[in-house]
Each structure stands twice: as C-alpha cells, then as structure tokens.
Design a protein around this motif. Sequence first.
Motif, short mmCIF file in Angstrom:
data_model
loop_
_atom_site.label_atom_id
_atom_site.label_comp_id
_atom_site.label_asym_id
_atom_site.label_seq_id
_atom_site.Cartn_x
_atom_site.Cartn_y
_atom_site.Cartn_z
N TRP A 80 -27.69 26.04 28.31
CA TRP A 80 -27.16 25.21 27.22
C TRP A 80 -26.85 26.06 26.00
O TRP A 80 -25.82 25.86 25.36
N VAL A 121 -32.05 25.02 21.11
CA VAL A 121 -31.57 23.88 21.89
C VAL A 121 -32.61 22.76 21.83
O VAL A 121 -33.63 22.83 22.49
N PHE A 123 -25.93 16.40 24.65
CA PHE A 123 -25.04 17.55 24.82
C PHE A 123 -23.81 17.39 23.92
O PHE A 123 -23.34 18.35 23.32
N GLY A 145 -20.85 19.61 22.48
CA GLY A 145 -20.30 19.65 23.82
C GLY A 145 -19.07 18.78 23.95
O GLY A 145 -18.94 17.76 23.29
N LEU A 180 -20.71 24.03 31.92
CA LEU A 180 -22.11 23.66 32.16
C LEU A 180 -22.35 23.38 33.64
O LEU A 180 -23.33 23.87 34.23
N LEU A 199 -30.98 17.55 27.36
CA LEU A 199 -31.55 18.56 28.24
C LEU A 199 -32.78 18.01 28.96
O LEU A 199 -32.98 18.27 30.15
#
Length: 944
Positions: free
Chosen positions: A589, A598, A604, A609, A617, A640
């Motif tokens: 990540w 993170v 994300f 993201g 990813l 995550l």
Amino acid sequence: MTAPRDTMSLAAPVPEAAPLRFPCSATQERFWFLDQMNPGDPALNVAFRWNIDGIFNATTIEAAFQAVIARQEALRTRFVADQGHPLQEVVEQVRFKMSDIDIRNTPAAQQPDRIDQIARESALQPFDLTEPCQLRVVLIRLGNDHAVLAITVHHICFDGWSIGVLGREVGTYAAALDAGKTAKLDDLVLQFGDFALWQAAFLESEAYAADLHAVCDQLHGAPYFELQPDFPRPLQRSTACGVIAADLPPDWGKRLEIEARKRGMSTFAYGAGVLSALLGRCADAPEVLLGSQVAGRSEIELEPLIGVFINTVVLRLATDEKTALGEHLDRARSAVTDALIGQTVPFNKLVETLNPARDASRTPLVSVNYLLQHVFMETAQYGGFTLSSAPSNAPGALHDLNFSLIGRKSGWRMTLEYNADMFDAATAQELVDLWQSCFALAFDHPECLLSDLPHLSKGPQTRTDDALQLSRIEAALQSYESVGAAAVVPYAAQDGRRARHAFVTLAPDAALMPLEVLPGQLHAHLGAGLAVDGISVLQSLPRDAGGRVIKAQLPLAAALRAAPIAPLQAEAAPCDTTADIAARLVPIWADVLGIEDVPQTTSFFDLGGHSLLIVRLLARIEAEFGHRMTLAEVFQNPTLRALARHLAKGQKPASRLAAERDWRVVTLQEDGDGIPLVAINNANITYALADSMSMPRPAMSLRIYDKAQGHKLEPLAFEQIATRFVEALQAGQPHGPYALFGICVHGNLAIEVARQLKAKGEEVAAVIMKDVWAPHYARDVDAKWSTRWRNRLHFLKVRMHRVAQGTMSVPAFLGTFRVIRATGLLDAAVRFGLMERVRYTDLKAEQEAFIAYLTDARDVHEPMPYDGRVLHIVTNDSPRGRGFDTTMGWGDLITGPMETVYLPDVSADQGRTRGIAQAAGKIEDMLRGFDGAVPGKKGQVNAQ
C-alpha cells in the motif's frame, strides 16, 4: 453496380521502426482500467453502420481503410502497462483485413435481421489492447449497388466525432483510388499523442486546479440519482443492453429549435431540462444527476483527428415538484452552463477527487446518461457511391439508462438504451413515450408544474414484483424480539432467479446469544411465506441524514460470499494471521499510494487511491500472495484491515476461543488478533469496540443467568456472583492474559472478577470500565445536599437528552422517577393498555430484574483493593465538577496504575455509534503490550 475487384500493388515491407511511446490521455486511462477489470467488455466497443449506395469496389474500400490507418496514429496504437500504469505505443504499420459477407441471395424481408445478426456478432467480439489497430470492419453485400458497412472500434482510440472523420477520409481515399488519383486531404498538424502530452501538462497547471475546484464545488453533497429498476441490481455491473427507439415527427426538430431560442438556450440544455423533469417525477427525487459527453476538441487542429477526445460532464438539476416546467427549463440553462465550465476536467480525475463510495454494481457519480446531437456522419457522394449513416445498436450498456436524441436529414430519432438485466422492455417503452409527452408539455404548456407531469404507471415503489413483499418481510423481522432494525435487499442470483437477503441489527435489549444462532431463529420466524435466501447480523444499518436506510450501501456482495476465497499459495503459511497478512500488505500500500504511514482503517480511496492505482495494487497482491483479486473485492474491502481479513479467510487458523460452545460464552467476534476483549454483558458496545480497532480483535460476552432455561436469581453475595462469571470466563478462555470490560454495575463485577483471577495466579492485562462508581460512592454523593441535588439534576438532564436522541423511550424515562411511580399514573396506563408495564429502562423485564439483582448485591459489597491495571472511560453520563470525586470513589481501592479518559459519549445503540473509535483507540493502546501473548495454556502461547 459493383465494379470488378482490382488488386493494388503494395510496397515491399521494410523493417519496422521502434514504436513511439506517449502517456495515455485521462479518458484512455479510464477505458484501459475498465478493460482491465472486465476484459472484452462489449460496452467499451463503439459500433456503427454506414450505407453504401452506387458503384463501389470492395478492394478499394479496404484499401481506403488501410490508408486512414496509416494516416491516423490512434488507429496504429497498442497499450502496454509499465508498473501498473498504461502507456500508448504507436507502431509504424499494422495489418488490416476487411471481412466481406454476401447476403444478396437472402430474401429482402429477411435481410434486416441478418444484418443485425452479423453486425451484433462483430460488435460483441473483444479487442486485445496489447495489439495495435482496434478496428474491425464487415462489408455486408445486400445487392449489386447497395451494401452496409458494420464497423466496430474500441472506445480507447475512438469517439463519436471520429465517426465523421473516418467516413470522410474513407470516402475520399476510396474515390481517389477508384479514379486513379491522389486523395486530397490536408496534412495533419497534430496526432493524438501530441494531445495526450498537452493534457498531461495541463493536469499539472493552476488553470486545471481552478477548474477542478469549481466542479467539485458544484457537485458537493450531490446525491447519487438512479431510477428504481424492475429487477434486482446485479452484484457487479452488467452490460446487457436493450434498445427502444422512436422516430419523431418531421417538424419536431424545427419546433425544438424555436422553443429553445425563445428561452435563449441551446437545444441540448432544453432537452436536459425536459429529461431531468421527467426523471425527477418518476423517481420522486428533489435532484437529478445526468452524465453527458462533450467533444473535447477545443482547438481547430484537433478536429481532423481520430481519437478519444470526449469527456463526461455531470449535469446537476434541481427538480422541485412545485416548480413550473418553464421555470425549470430556465434553470436547466444555468445548470448546463455551470457544468460546461469544467468540461476540461477529466471524468476519472473528478471521481478520484470527489471520492464517492465505490460500488462494483454502479457507475460512479451518474447512473443515467443523456445525449442530444446531430449525426456525426454526413451523407456525401464519393465518386460513384454515396456513404450515409444508418441506425445501429450499442453492443453493451455503460449506464443503467442512456437517453439520446439524434438528428439526421430524415428527421430526429429518440432512443433509450437500457440495462436489460435491470429494466424490462415495457418500462423502457413507457419511458420513451413519457419523454415525448414531456416535450409536448414543454412546447405547449410550460406553465404546468413538475408535479403535474406524467410518470411511470407502476410508480417508483411498486415496480419490482416483490416490492411490497420486501416491506412485509422487514416488518416481520422487526417484530422479532431480538431484532432492532431490518432491511431486505433483492438481488439476481447466479442461476438468474430473484433472491432476497436480509440485514438485521440487534435490539438494545436483545437477550445474549451467539450471533450465529440468530439467523436460524429468524428463518424459522419468517416461515415459508416470507422466506429469504440469507440473513446477516450487522452492528448498524447505513442511514441518510433523515434516518432512512440506504440499501445501496448494505454489504450485499460480502454477505453472499459464503465460500472462502481460494487458499493462498505456499508463500502465505497456513497459520498466517490477519496481522501477518496486514504486515505484508503495508509496504505494498505504501508503495502504490506513495505514502509512508499506512493507516489500517482508512479507505484506499480516501488515501488517494484511484482506478489506475487499483490495477497496480491488484498486480502486487497477486505477486505477493498468489491470489488474483477482483475490483469488486477491493470495493467491498477498501481498508487495509478489511483486505487483510478477506485474504485471511481462506487460511484462518482454528479459533482461539473455546472450540466447544458454552451457553454462558457468547462469541461476538471470532476473527482477529490480540487477546480477546471479554465483556461482562454489554455485548453491543463490546462488539463495536472490538471491530473499531486498527486490527480486528476477538471478543466475547459472558452471562450467568437465562430465565428461559429456568434459572432463578438465588440470593448470593457480590463475590459469589463474580465467581460465577469467573467460571464462565474460564470455560471460554481457560488462561490469561485477560482483558475485561464492563459498564456501570458490570464494571464493578469486572474489577471483582479480575481480582479473583489474579488470586488464582492468572494474568490480567487490564480492566476497562465505563462510568463505574465504587460501591460506597453513591452514599458519599447522597451524604451532601449540594452533590445530591446536582447529581439528580444531572440524572434528569442525561435522560432527557436520551429521549431527545431517541435512545430512551418516554415510559422508561417516566419510570425512573419515584415521584411519578408513586402517583399510580403509570400503573393506570398499564391497566388501560397504554403501556406494557412500568419500566425504568428499555431492557426486557428479566434483564431489568437481573441488573437490579446485581445492583442490590453491589450496594452492600465491600471491595478489597485491586492492584492491577485499569482504564476508566468517563462520559457525560457521569456528573463531574465541584464536590464530585474525579476517581468516582476508586482512589483508595485501585492501587495499580489507573488511567481516566474523558469522552463526551461512548455508545452503540439504535444502529448508531458515538465515540466508539476514540474509546477503541484508548483500549488498544493499553493492550498493545500484551497482544503478543496469545491466551492459552498458562505461561505459554496457545498453539491451537
């Protein structure tokens, strides 16, 4: 007639130069990403048809296409990935072959169907974007002087404007070849790669940043608009496409121009106003959002190029039912003007910035698209033949609904392309009919209100066959005593049948039970007549500001994943925990997102993201874990922590909690790492706390009394009651370290349970308690007049606040006051059937009785000092200030380290949580040093 076929001399092949590399444009990136997620998606193919009438030569038509390919770099482009990022490569030459199908012997009445079949088969064939030239052409011969060209091009290198460019250049080259002359076309000043380079620089400029800011301001707080479908929405976006079209009267286009001119607006804006009024009426929605495409060719040098220059803009139109249609049209003019100001902002960049909730079953930001334009392909004579545009059907649906008005010399055509997995043809036909009716009203009766417009006959709430049935199921679920709230979602099962899944939350006063037991009880409660295909228990249901359940945000896809994902390959050991997998995900990540720290519970997409980064990813996860994930899996597990839990499902070790179920031990959360959080009752809030930590933590709740099993509240000392809880705890977790949690009187029990465990030689990591008074503290408060009355006023204020919040009923509020109970009014209300019983909480009678039983025992309890670690969370439920002890009487009783944390509120009820995340963080900080020691055998790690 058809001329004889000729052969053309072609130059001998020469060694091919290295391809030119360019960045992809923003729109190309979007289409590349969509292709990566669903390779061969037919909705990404642009399919259209031309009529050829006159004398034509198939060989020169094919050669003309070859010449255009040589002239236009976009048609000689392939796409490669560099570290998950797409690039376009232009090769020097490509092979192209036109298919030639002769159906001249097919009866004329059957030819249209045969044309549709051939064109559709060609349109549905996928393209390989790693190969240059995403262009396919089929010549369908209908007669000696008549044919149809069915052309399919991938959207990544082509748009609507390009149809006209391709037609003019193919016609010009073919006519020149037939005449033995050189085609007269101006040299191209630019190629598509030049535009991509310019756009890349523009996206770094202050001008772009200003445009982006303006568009985001326009769309701030905009709802996701969609029309209720006839059939349950598929779990992943479907591209099945149906089409309904209607040819409008010959004078319709002229009338549209006149009416638009009267209002000083474009025909496009006028059409957007009419359509939004209709959709707002059909959906009973205060706002409608429409997607639409702009040409994106702001410079004259871009006009002769083939390529994908289009961009999608979002039109936001208010649809207040009390507004007159004419006034609404005037407002639509401003709405369209506002939207076009930001037409240089690429749609995918807008999605990245606005960061809406991702849903694999929906297109981002808009579900409905709208177009109004003249046909791109002009009818023209080229030598001995004429090329003209012919109606065609889209090979796939990009949106739920796509409304378009296309003007030709022969007149205007109204078309609705609809997702055939969501809407039936009758609904689509009715929408087209209503659209025509709304135009007629706008032309002739602009004074009518939006509320007077016609709408779908079945209405937004009754269009699915089982809509009313869903309400009955929800009502039946909510009537069950353990259920707080319920929502039922229809969906299309893999076998095509309509299925239903129910989501429920626990009632605040629900009897303690293993959560996995509740779905079975509810299935039995519903019976065959109201059966559902599955039931999931959630901590809360997603709701809007008005408290209505947002069914689109319910985790349906995750709930339906009954089978675990494929086991990870050898790199992931069978005993990998969620924490192990999360640790391996962190550097992935960090690298993909370009960040150092993170957070494990942040989405994300909230970390920057976007679609292209998802591709990177997924590639990294596949390389690391040997598991190929889908886009939908990332949407459904965007943090995550959630992704680690998802990956761990296929190789989860045996539970660390007891393998054999004991009625006294209620497993709240089995997944997770670290020592379990053990609650003395208080299951709801304990589950919320365990689930809100940076990594999931096992959790269980203890009980020692169940009236349904015939238990009686025998007189016991407080220490003896605590011993019963110790026995229950060690049935579920034989040895420490232990983390105990309790609220109010249950916090008193947690302290006594911890003291007894330590006396037995067990390790207690911490006792966490919320708003817990030491046994003698109430007497101390009542002993002083000032604190006694300030406490009572505080007590009144807290309960009034709970009533206002909706977390306490009025009968429970009234029952807490002795003076009201003494009047006999509450007893009278019970006799007259106005109340079920006199109560002082909203718990069930047996739970009220048990708490009273504990409280009576606690009030005469003389606790011994406790030398362990304690975290005391104090909220606004407890009085503070002058005269009140900040330790609530624990100062001399807790001799170990004690930390007091003040938070305004920590609760989980009525489907809502308050202060849970902050409290969970404090608990996690305290337990962090003990999480390496897994509960098991005394003095060693449990290897189960």
